[in-house]
Design an enzyme around this catalytic site. Structure first.
Site, PDB file in Angstrom:
ATOM      1  N   CYS A  78       1.093  -0.735  -0.066  1.00 43.56           N
ATOM      2  CA  CYS A  78      -0.003   0.129   0.021  1.00 43.56           C
ATOM      3  C   CYS A  78       0.657   1.324   0.368  1.00 43.56           C
ATOM      4  O   CYS A  78       1.463   1.237   1.238  1.00 43.56           O
ATOM      5  CB  CYS A  78      -0.775  -0.255   0.848  1.00 43.56           C
ATOM      6  SG  CYS A  78      -1.620   1.585   1.675  1.00 43.56           S
ATOM      7  N   CYS A  81       0.101   4.003   2.843  1.00 42.29           N
ATOM      8  CA  CYS A  81       0.419   3.264   4.428  1.00 42.29           C
ATOM      9  C   CYS A  81       1.523   4.076   4.233  1.00 42.29           C
ATOM     10  O   CYS A  81       1.458   4.574   5.439  1.00 42.29           O
ATOM     11  CB  CYS A  81       0.322   2.339   4.311  1.00 42.29           C
ATOM     12  SG  CYS A  81      -1.871   1.299   4.074  1.00 42.29           S
TER      13      CYS A  81
END
Length: 324
Positions: A78, A81
């Site tokens: 991600c 993230c």
């Protein structure tokens, strides 16, 4: 100096509360120093930790009774993230124990991912007094993140009396050593002794004045905080007719004032869980000023028992369920 008996039928362990209060004072000093210098306090690595399904109960749910736990759902693949995660970690260190950060890898913890109803990552939740609170999804600007964290810390403290503290192993070792040694005479010991003597003698007005005098100079003094809470409780119930109060509470379950008076009597009689349960139920069934009065009285009774008591932790969780 030996801990003083507060004459509450053994309901509270003053020594434990006093030690916890002293630890809180050290934590606040460490927090202020971290804010001044920007240096992460010793032991602050535990402000950020990985959590899996096996450790969730202890690391998140139980710990949330002592400090707000922020959860970062993330994954290695991600990209957002990778922007949000380091920012959360930096702020966890900067906030110096006002919250802790639990990082959950969704690829390895699908059950937690599903239980929280996460729709996409990064996703950030908080847990306060055992209750999950959705915060936001996706990467957000630092200013917005700070605002969210400030609100979380404020809710935890004002609604539940939960104030986090940085973890410092060195300080913990020193506290253990200090516990084995004779306690030094503190600057307020004479005043606290006089206040405790007044309380034991039934001079509640004198005890209240004495404890308030200490707190005016040292607002976080744990023994004065506990003593004042007990003295004020005894002052509230000394002129009550227990039979009349309990009759009124039984006949008028929706009367917040009646339930508050009955809860005070419950606690003085040693029925701690009954007192907490009565007020939680009152918070649940009332609104507005009545609800707030019941909530505030519950927090005051938490002070009488002490934050470390498991009955307080359990009641905080129950209160959170009602409020959220």
């Amino acid at each position: 100096m030996q801990p003083r008996n507060m004459s509450m039928s053994g309901v509270v362990d003053l020594a434990a509360v006093k030690a916890a209060g002293e630890a809180k004072q050290k934590a606040e000093q460490a927090r202020a120093e971290a804010a001044r210098t920007g240096v992460q306090p010793a032991g602050a690595a535990r402000l950020v930790f990985d959590v899996d399904e096996a450790g969730f109960q202890q690391d998140v749910l139980q710990q949330s009774n002592e400090v707000p736990v922020v959860i970062d759902f993330w994954a290695e693949w991600c990209e957002p993230c990778k922007q949000l995660g380091p920012l959360l970690e930096r702020l966890a260190a900067e906030y110096a124990g006002r919250f802790v950060l639990a990082k959950i890898d969704v690829d390895s913890n699908q059950m937690l991912f599903q239980q929280f109803g996460v729709q996409g990552i990064p996703a950030v939740f908080a847990v306060v007094a055992g209750q999950p609170i959705p915060l936001f999804q996706g990467a957000v600007p630092e200013a917005q993140l700070r605002q969210v964290l400030d609100q979380l810390v404020q809710v935890a403290e004002q609604q539940f009396g939960i104030v986090g503290a940085p973890v410092d192993p060195a300080a913990a070792e020193q506290a253990d050593a200090a516990a084995e040694a004779p306690a030094p005479v503190g600057p307020y010991d004479a005043a606290l002794t006089a206040a405790a003597d007044a309380l034991d003698a039934g001079d509640l007005d004198g005890a209240i004045r004495a404890y308030r005098n200490v707190l005016s100079d040292d607002p976080t003094n744990p023994e004065a905080t506990l003593g004042l809470a007990q003295a004020e409780l005894r002052a509230r119930v000394q002129d009550l007719d227990p039979q009349a109060v309990r009759k009124e509470a039984a006949e008028q379950p929706g009367d917040a004032a009646a339930q508050i008076r009955a809860a005070d009597l419950d606690l003085v009689g040693g029925h701690v869980e009954d007192a907490f349960g009565r007020l939680i139920e009152t918070v649940k069934r009332t609104a507005g000023e009545d609800r707030e009065a019941a909530r505030v009285r519950l927090l005051e009774l938490f002070e009488v028992i002490g934050a470390e008591d498991p009955r307080v932790s359990k009641a905080r969780t129950a209160l959170a369920r009602v409020l959220f």
